[in-house]
Write an enzyme that holds these catalytic residues in place. Structure first.
Site, short mmCIF file in Angstrom:
data_model
loop_
_atom_site.label_atom_id
_atom_site.label_comp_id
_atom_site.label_asym_id
_atom_site.label_seq_id
_atom_site.Cartn_x
_atom_site.Cartn_y
_atom_site.Cartn_z
N ARG A 16 52.05 14.26 9.13
CA ARG A 16 52.40 15.38 9.07
C ARG A 16 54.03 15.68 9.18
NH1 ARG A 16 49.54 19.71 12.92
NH2 ARG A 16 47.42 20.04 11.02
N ARG A 89 54.78 -3.00 23.36
CA ARG A 89 53.10 -2.80 23.80
C ARG A 89 52.75 -3.74 24.57
NH1 ARG A 89 52.69 -6.11 19.40
NH2 ARG A 89 50.81 -7.16 18.69
#
Length: 118
Positions: A16, A89
């Site tokens: 979105r 990460r």
């Protein structure tokens, strides 16, 4: 399962925010990192659950539970780090991999003890 739901919601929010409609998986770099982090966590979840289950039944429930909680924490940190930058990460990725190997070792030890020892 709640972690996977949270990760999936983060992908929805990123879609979105960056106006990326399904089935597209490319676009803004932040969206791509969030999408990959969610996909990577989902890919390893069946392996994690299987090892957790076998280690808990055949080795020790408490030890398996602690390893499972640590694994979930490292995967959460992995997701958070990956959302910021791909390099962030790596630490949690290596930690979660070590925990999977530990769960595998516990599962194998438990199975061997169960089936080979009187």
């Amino acid at each position: 399962v709640l972690f996977l739901a949270y990760f999936a919601l983060q992908v929805i929010y990123a879609r979105r925010k960056y106006k990326i409609s399904p089935p597209e998986t490319t676009g803004h770099p932040e969206f791509e990192r969030i999408f990959r982090a969610q996909a990577n966590c989902s890919e390893y979840f069946p392996l994690f659950l299987s090892l957790l289950w076998v280690a808990g039944i055949f080795f020790h429930q408490g030890v398996a539970a602690v390893c499972g909680l640590l694994y979930l924490y490292t995967r959460f940190k992995y997701f958070q780090g990956y959302a910021v930058t791909a390099k962030e990460r790596l630490g949690p990725l290596y930690a979660s991999a070590r925990l999977l190997w530990l769960l595998l070792g516990l599962a194998v030890a438990g199975l061997l003890a169960h089936f080979l020892l009187p």
